[in-house]
Design an enzyme around this catalytic site. Structure first.
Site, short mmCIF file in Angstrom:
data_model
loop_
_atom_site.label_atom_id
_atom_site.label_comp_id
_atom_site.label_asym_id
_atom_site.label_seq_id
_atom_site.Cartn_x
_atom_site.Cartn_y
_atom_site.Cartn_z
N GLU A 1 0.88 -1.17 0.00
CA GLU A 1 0.00 0.00 0.00
C GLU A 1 0.91 1.21 0.00
O GLU A 1 1.67 1.43 0.94
CB GLU A 1 -0.88 -0.03 1.25
N CYS B 1 -3.13 7.40 5.36
CA CYS B 1 -3.14 7.09 3.94
C CYS B 1 -4.48 7.45 3.31
O CYS B 1 -4.60 7.57 2.10
CB CYS B 1 -2.84 5.61 3.72
#
Lengths: 494, 494
Positions: free
Chosen positions: A238, A275
């Protein structure tokens, strides 16, 4: 050890010989784990959750000292972390995750006689995971990767994030201790440290999959190593996301308060170190939203970031954004000498479209860009410039023509679409998807949050005409584990 | 076009400008397909199956001329191919493949209030597939990759295999024609040709996934291109396998006839040109199996291979094997001037363990190696030398201690374990798994045969708090498509 390795190895790094011993132990544990009952693994996870909950008074202050995150936030994150372990325990007891599928022999199968075929998922083998800086519990030593890999039956070598080494070591003691107390095999889990250790992990033949949460640069470098091995392995990285949010014309009028307050809350939550922070907000020009957002953000205090390293990276990225033509600072600003305060930049869609790559870069910290659009066409054109994203957000009254076109454009490039809400605060559930097309992740089909995260660490195997007594229990005719299975094409619940 | 491209571009190759047009059309079709109902896509596949069945008298003779495979085998393969299309239609009507998952908002969710989250799988986007030489129907233009990609809702650019170009073009006319007749969008399917075309496909940003069946060398080269792109894509490559078979001591006595006959039938089926051909047979020393296998194989006639290229590759690989120390030819042999006859080589486990890499190489054609072992320990040691395989086979009476240890060693490195049978003749079913660890495939978690093959071409998306009227039907509260769904963690059938 090469000279380069010596240079890059810091104090506390796992020595190569120790790492080799841990990998051998993990490979050995993997063979034991293949035979472990899911229900037993559920018990291990639950015991670990209990032990971590009981260690809150030790771990939370340690985390607060190393990360500068608030104690309340960290308590909440620890709660999320132990909840996650318990939810995977439930998944293990349910058993659907094994995808047990049985086709009985069928001489009348239309393409020709069918043998007896029985398929299930089995653990992929030892996993390496790279912990994140910004979630010292939930995406770190006892976080989602560890929970889902252990649930899958995979041993885990967890590369600690250098920004919270003491917490990592302390949490690791609890994880290993709890697993041992609960009867898990030796070698199932270890915390390792160091830059070179991270490289050694992903290139070692004994590691069968790797997961990562962090920067695009670091994640892509590890991905490249993983896929260049003689035997490439799945790499679940990620890497970053700017999570654009789009306010339709109606919503700019009717939901202005919720939008302005919610956006500033979300972009400054955790000091913008998520994020899923919404990094861009598209607003109707002359809606007044730009000014409202600036005013609200200007009231928020400065706060320290996770580390010096992250702070300097933030200010560098922010400076690059501020320097672009057409970008104005309307709250906060670049102040590398102190802690960052919530910072709002402003621009227009036409300036964005003139320089989309620079203006859609992630800036990890409490900054966001408000982009004004003049028409539905501009809004849709702007939505089309994004690369893969973890999330996109739509604020809409739901009665506007543009909404459905916007949804189509966004769904093509994101993993999660948020409606009249905000992307931060990723709930751990059955339907959650925390992933997305590259560069949000290196693996568009998987999630690192939610129960489907277990799929990353499983692979199928099919048995053809095997007698019942050599089959794993999940595939035996009598279904001793009472699993939901698909039998001759039909899903059978229990 | 570079000089190198000009050199490598042959007659019939798809010109670059035509390829560009097809890719643009595929990207456009992908946007339409996202909204196509699975039940409509099922109708397209069924219409295609009907049209291909009706074209058997045209296609089978064409295939026989280009591949030298027998007409009966080709008729059977076409039947398999159209069955496969119909089975995917069933999967589409069942709807489980969408993995629709709904979590209602829950203020009491233990980690904190949960929003409404709804997840389903959606098409990954335009797919490139590289057809195989050895299954001119089932792994070619209208084969499993096409069936599963179309079922998933993805447009497909199919790179024809150069060994059967006329059949590929003729089949392509039927696929495009049938899809058009059935109402599928323009741009959904095209056959393309040429070496450089294959490279252009996998490196084009509009292609979102690729699948391949062929050699280790070609497959790895394309995999490397796929993962080195600025945006890496999933690459599903099936690269090769030697499919070892193991005969336990008891079975060497009690099942000697079945083993000898079945093995020679399986290794010579289709002239040994199957990815699941059993390339090694481990037999108890002094069981007489070596001699029986040699005698049976020696009676089989020579037959032409798929192409000159494959024939010369076969004889080169065979020669390398024959030249290894300790390897004896006991039936057939190296005869590059003529068609290959079934060829059996023999060696011992100690010779194999001295040179495992050379002796476990795939030799694509009608050759196999019989390896004699003297003890259970030798058998297990031999089983441990293999890299990832599509299949492994065990012949056992089921009463021997060695069987369970053997099963453990093999399950660790293969995708399918066959019991007292043979790996060729891969049935298309729900539980089938045709995959395995590298180098059998580049994607250890997926299958290219069976209904799970559709998973390769889907990716998840989650909607958070979206109103019912903007949700896809699969996720709407009333469940208008009557799908099996997981709701608040509980699987609900319909």
């Amino acid at each position: 050890m090469t000279v380069r390795q010596q240079e890059r190895q810091g104090p506390g790094d796992t020595p190569p010989e120790e790492l080799d011993r841990l990998m051998a132990a993990a490979a050995q544990a993997a063979r034991v784990l293949v035979g472990a009952r899911p229900a037993d693994r559920a018990g291990w996870l639950e015991h670990l959750a209990t032990r971590l909950d009981a260690a809150a008074e030790e771990l939370v202050p340690l985390a607060a000292r190393e990360t500068h995150l608030g104690v309340d936030r960290l308590r909440g994150e620890l709660k999320r972390t132990t909840f996650q372990l318990r939810l995977f325990a439930e998944i293990l007891r349910d058993g659907s995750f094994l995808q047990a599928t049985i086709d009985h022999a069928d001489p009348a199968w239309p393409m020709g006689p069918r043998p007896d075929l029985r398929r299930m998922l089995r653990p992929i083998g030892p996993v390496a995971a790279y912990a994140a800086s910004n979630f010292p519990f939930a995406f770190s030593v006892a976080g989602g990767d560890t929970a889902s890999a252990l649930a899958a039956g995979c041993p885990m070598l967890l590369k600690a994030n250098p920004s919270h080494p003491e917490l990592s070591a302390a949490t690791g003691v609890h994880v290993s201790g709890a697993l041992g107390e609960a009867g898990a095999p030796d070698g199932i889990f270890a915390v390792v440290m160091g830059f070179e250790t991270g490289i050694a992990l992903v290139t070692d033949a004994r590691i069968r999959a790797a997961s990562f949460t962090g920067s695009l640069r670091g994640g892509r470098a590890l991905f490249d190593l993983a896929v260049s091995r003689p035997e490439p392995i799945p790499f679940y990285g990620e890497l970053g996301s700017v999570n654009p949010a789009f306010v339709t014309p109606d919503a700019g009028v009717q939901r202005a308060d919720e939008v302005a307050t919610g956006f500033v809350d979300s972009m400054s939550l955790g000091n913008g170190q998520f994020c899923t922070k919404p990094g861009l907000l598209f607003v109707p020009t002359d809606s007044g939203l730009e000014e409202r957002v600036a005013a609200l953000a200007g009231e928020r205090p400065a706060a320290p970031m996770l580390s010096e390293h992250i702070s300097s990276g933030y200010f560098e990225a922010l400076e690059r954004l501020v320097d672009r033509p057409g970008v104005r600072v309307i709250a906060g600003g670049v102040n590398p000498e102190g802690d960052p305060a919530p910072t709002i930049l402003a621009t227009t869609v036409s300036d964005l479209l003139a320089d989309p790559e620079a203006l859609t870069q992630e800036c990890f910290g409490p900054a966001a860009l408000v982009v004004s659009y003049r028409s539905a066409d501009e809004l849709l054109a702007a939505a089309g410039v994004f690369e893969g994203q973890l999330t996109a957000t739509i604020h809409s009254t739901g009665r506007e023509h543009v909404t459905s076109a916007l949804l189509d454009v966004l769904t093509e490039r994101v993993g999660r679409v948020v409606w009249n809400g905000w992307p931060t605060g990723v709930s751990v559930t059955y339907a959650q998807h925390h992933g997305g097309p590259y560069p949000a992740t290196t693996s568009v089909q998987t999630t690192s949050v939610g129960t489907a995260a277990i799929d990353r660490f499983l692979r199928p195997v099919t048995y053809q005409d095997a007698p019942d007594d050599v089959l794993p229990p999940a595939l035996q005719e009598a279904n001793p584990w009472r699993l939901p299975r698909r039998v001759d094409g039909v899903l059978q619940s229990v």
